[in-house]
Motif scaffolding. Structure first.
Motif, short mmCIF file in Angstrom:
data_model
loop_
_atom_site.label_atom_id
_atom_site.label_comp_id
_atom_site.label_asym_id
_atom_site.label_seq_id
_atom_site.Cartn_x
_atom_site.Cartn_y
_atom_site.Cartn_z
N PHE A 91 0.81 -1.22 0.00
CA PHE A 91 0.00 0.00 0.00
C PHE A 91 0.84 1.27 0.00
O PHE A 91 0.61 2.18 -0.81
N GLU A 92 1.81 1.35 0.88
CA GLU A 92 2.56 2.60 1.01
C GLU A 92 3.32 2.96 -0.26
O GLU A 92 3.47 4.14 -0.58
N LYS A 93 3.78 1.95 -0.99
CA LYS A 93 4.51 2.23 -2.23
C LYS A 93 3.61 2.84 -3.30
O LYS A 93 4.07 3.56 -4.19
N ALA A 94 2.30 2.55 -3.22
CA ALA A 94 1.36 3.13 -4.16
C ALA A 94 1.06 4.59 -3.85
O ALA A 94 0.47 5.29 -4.68
N VAL A 95 1.49 5.05 -2.67
CA VAL A 95 1.20 6.41 -2.23
C VAL A 95 2.45 7.28 -2.25
O VAL A 95 2.43 8.43 -2.74
N ASP A 96 3.55 6.76 -1.73
CA ASP A 96 4.74 7.58 -1.49
C ASP A 96 5.63 7.64 -2.73
O ASP A 96 6.62 6.92 -2.84
N TRP A 97 5.25 8.50 -3.66
CA TRP A 97 6.10 8.76 -4.83
C TRP A 97 5.91 10.21 -5.26
O TRP A 97 4.83 10.77 -5.10
N PRO A 98 6.96 10.83 -5.76
CA PRO A 98 6.89 12.25 -6.11
C PRO A 98 6.17 12.47 -7.44
O PRO A 98 6.62 12.02 -8.49
N ILE A 99 5.06 13.17 -7.41
CA ILE A 99 4.30 13.42 -8.63
C ILE A 99 5.00 14.44 -9.51
O ILE A 99 5.00 14.31 -10.74
N ILE A 100 5.61 15.42 -8.89
CA ILE A 100 6.37 16.45 -9.61
C ILE A 100 7.73 16.57 -8.92
O ILE A 100 7.79 16.62 -7.69
N PRO A 101 8.84 16.61 -9.67
CA PRO A 101 10.14 16.82 -9.02
C PRO A 101 10.15 18.13 -8.23
O PRO A 101 9.61 19.15 -8.70
N ASN A 102 10.73 18.10 -7.05
CA ASN A 102 10.72 19.28 -6.17
C ASN A 102 11.31 20.51 -6.82
O ASN A 102 10.84 21.63 -6.60
N ASN A 103 12.34 20.32 -7.64
CA ASN A 103 13.02 21.47 -8.23
C ASN A 103 12.51 21.83 -9.62
O ASN A 103 13.08 22.66 -10.30
#
Length: 663
Positions: free
Chosen positions: A556-568
């Motif tokens: 479950f957590e891997k399906a949530v914790d990913w960067p949608i847009i690079p921070n920079n």
């Protein structure tokens, strides 16, 4: 000959070989027979057997010599996946749909004893989650709203409830759609008549038209006496009512007072379903559309064409669907993906498609059908051999193990048939986009096709990627003639060609960085990174689990914790249109198995697609909410859901290997 007096047992040894034993429990001998089964990819023989036929994951094995299996005897043989990357990790990687076939084609039924799962622990660990408390940062609502400000007290939404709104078609339509959904999902918040005052009502829900800056946005104000929902369009009212339905369930009718201001982050919030590898009933599709709508997903990617079938039946070319929709022994499509010897499968006629489209429309969902081109077309080519160059000696093999499954765009019959089918899709589906595929074309395709050599010279194309890109672009023009837009997998723009290119919406699946790269290059992109939101991936490494792992194991957590847009690189969000989850169905054997593959991971998809970056919750927090609140909701709406604690996950790979070897 029909018999059930033959049984098969299979185990996996430490070398990842399948060790099968076929036992004759009957009173008759059998000779000159083949052991037939399906598996997820092509195999190689290891011991005491030969491959008689192989078509993707459908295999027919024979004995090494003229062998007679007498009553009481057994045949022991070994085989393995052909590619080392296909290392079996759970029981769905083992043979499925097994049967015997003798030399005159008669089928002998088998009793298959599934791989031994006795080592799965019956001891259920106590799930760990945070304390169940209300705070100002998070609300028991998925996806999380743009803004939530709590105030003192609770709003009691125990029935009956007064529902009041002025005479507005916009509000009436949204209310009817929401109340219909609530009724289907057993979340009957809106059960009474509207615009009638019941003195015994616990609260009043008021719907008011008010301009909002963003499409699909809404505001909910909850006090101890009433609820006010304002919006400026139909989707806004609908989503406001959906939120109230959820909150009423997750807070057991006592919702904290406060103010919700909400709007979607992305316009494309999608869920894909592969109805080719597994054929789903229309009722199952409607059930999925209701689940999607409950979590504010608004795009249904209907994957209806692939190697194994063309599922959409149209009046102009009905045989395309009827001839390819069934699979089984001796049919145009072999019994792949556990279907067994008997004819199984079906297609969707116009009435079926209308049912899906109408339900989707009522749920504020757009349906995008897919016709995957030019690869992934084994069934279509089996039906119409003229879709290939008769002089083509390329003998390409797809990543799924299918030989010569690529349409040839130099053949006149290819364009006449494909464009006719595209016209039918455009006519049938009212949505904005038609998806033309473009993925996983075998690298060897067209390398030895004289007709393609002429095409390449005429259009200044250098290689197969150029040909595929040119082909998709030509078909995009046909889509545009039908007043639609084209979407495609990211590979559709891998090649170079000099004709005018049509603008496409690209679906980036290979990995997250590839999607960012497309956005950097200026393409409009929907992110669907396989390593995070391909829901056909297994949710654990436990052997009793189900799913693939070529992209990742996705708890479950891997399906949530990913960067949608690079921070920079916040500017990339201008080109990223949204997010889409995918469910491919090679390991699905019945409709209901879709449910635990999607839930609860679909909560993470919804959160990522709707919530702002600052309000999107981490996987651990959302996972706690999934356990404390949403398991009960899934059960209320009669959706199965995955429970990780049901599996005794072996953390020690050596122990795991020894357990498998001893089975």
């Amino acid at each position: 000959m029909i018999s059930t007096e033959f049984s098969l047992t299979t185990s996996i040894n430490s070398d990842n070989y399948f060790c099968s034993t076929l036992i004759n429990n009957s009173n008759e001998s059998i000779e000159n027979f083949m052991f037939c089964f399906s598996i997820l990819a092509p195999v190689r023989v290891i011991e005491n057997c030969n491959i008689f036929k192989s078509a993707g994951g459908y295999i027919e094995l024979t004995h090494l010599e003229n062998f007679v299996l007498k009553p009481g005897q057994e045949w022991n043989f070994k085989y393995a996946y052909k590619e080392s990357r296909h290392m079996p990790m759970n029981h769905r990687w083992a043979p499925q749909g097994v049967f015997l076939k003798n030399n005159n084609g008669e089928v002998v039924n088998l009793e298959m004893i599934d791989l031994d799962l006795k080592r799965i622990s019956s001891v259920v660990p106590t799930p760990k989650y945070s304390s169940d408390k209300l705070n100002h940062e998070s609300l028991r609502l998925v996806p999380h709203p743009y803004s939530w400000e709590a105030s003192a007290g609770v709003c009691n939404l125990c029935a009956p409830i007064n529902i009041l709104f002025n005479d507005s078609d916009m509000i009436s339509n949204a209310y009817k759609s929401a109340s219909d959904l609530a009724s289907r999902l057993n979340l009957n918040l809106f059960s009474g008549p509207v615009n009638e005052i019941n003195e015994k009502a616990s609260s009043t829900v008021k719907l008011k038209l008010q301009n909002h800056l963003s499409d699909s946005s809404y505001q909910i104000t909850l006090t101890s006496d009433d609820v006010e929902i304002t919006a400026g369009d139909e989707p806004g009212f609908y989503y406001g009512l959906i939120s109230l339905m959820q909150l009423n369930q997750t807070y057991h009718q006592l919702i904290p007072c406060g103010s919700i201001i909400d709007k979607p982050r992305f316009s494309w919030r999608g869920q894909h379903l592969d109805t080719v590898r597994h054929f789903y009933s229309v009722d199952s599709l409607l059930k999925l559309l209701d689940l999607m709508s409950l979590f504010k997903l608004n795009k249904f990617h209907w994957h209806g064409v692939d190697d194994e079938a063309f599922r959409f039946k149209f009046d102009r070319n009905p045989e395309v669907a009827t001839a390819t929709s069934k699979r089984g022994n001796g049919l145009l499509v072999p019994p792949v993906f556990g279907s067994g010897p008997d004819a199984t499968g079906d297609c969707y006629d116009r009435e079926d498609m209308h049912k899906v489209i109408n339900r989707a429309s009522a749920n504020f969902i757009e349906v995008m059908p897919e016709f995957d081109l030019p690869g992934h077309n084994m069934a279509l080519i089996n039906l119409f051999p003229g879709l290939r160059d008769p002089e083509d000696q390329s003998c390409e093999v797809s990543v799924q193990g299918y030989s010569e499954n690529t349409l040839n765009p130099a053949m006149p019959e290819t364009f006449s048939l494909v464009e006719s089918l595209i016209d039918d899709l455009c006519d049938m589906f009212p949505g904005e986009y038609i998806h033309l595929g473009g993925d996983e074309v075998a690298p060897e395709s067209w390398t030895k096709s004289p007709a393609i050599d002429v095409l390449k010279e005429k259009h200044r194309l250098n290689n197969g990627k150029d040909v595929a890109s040119w082909f998709i672009n030509k078909l995009s023009k046909r889509v545009e003639l039908n007043n639609k837009k084209t979407s495609a997998w990211q590979e559709a723009e891998d090649g170079q060609h000099h004709d005018d290119k049509s603008e496409k919406l690209l679906f980036s699946w290979q990995n997250l960085e590839s999607g960012f790269n497309l956005a950097r290059e200026g393409y409009k992109v929907v992110l669907c990174p396989a390593e995070h939101i391909y829901f056909d991936m297994a949710q654990s490494r436990n052997y009793a689990d189900r799913g693939a792992n070529w992209a990742a194991v996705i708890p479950f957590e891997k399906a949530v914790d990913w960067p949608i847009i690079p921070n920079n690189e916040p500017e990339l969000e201008a080109n990223i249109q949204g997010i889409q989850g995918h469910l491919w169905c090679e390991t699905i054997l019945k409709d209901s198995e879709m449910e635990s593959m999607l839930c609860p991971r679909i909560l993470g998809l919804a959160e990522s697609a709707w919530s702002s970056e600052s309000n999107r919750r981490k996987g651990s927090e959302l996972g706690d909410l999934a356990i404390t609140s949403y398991r009960e909701l899934f059960e209320k709406i009669e959706w199965d859901h995955y429970k990780a604690e049901n599996f005794d996950i072996m953390s020690d790979p050596i122990t795991n290997k020894e357990a498998l070897a001893s089975e």
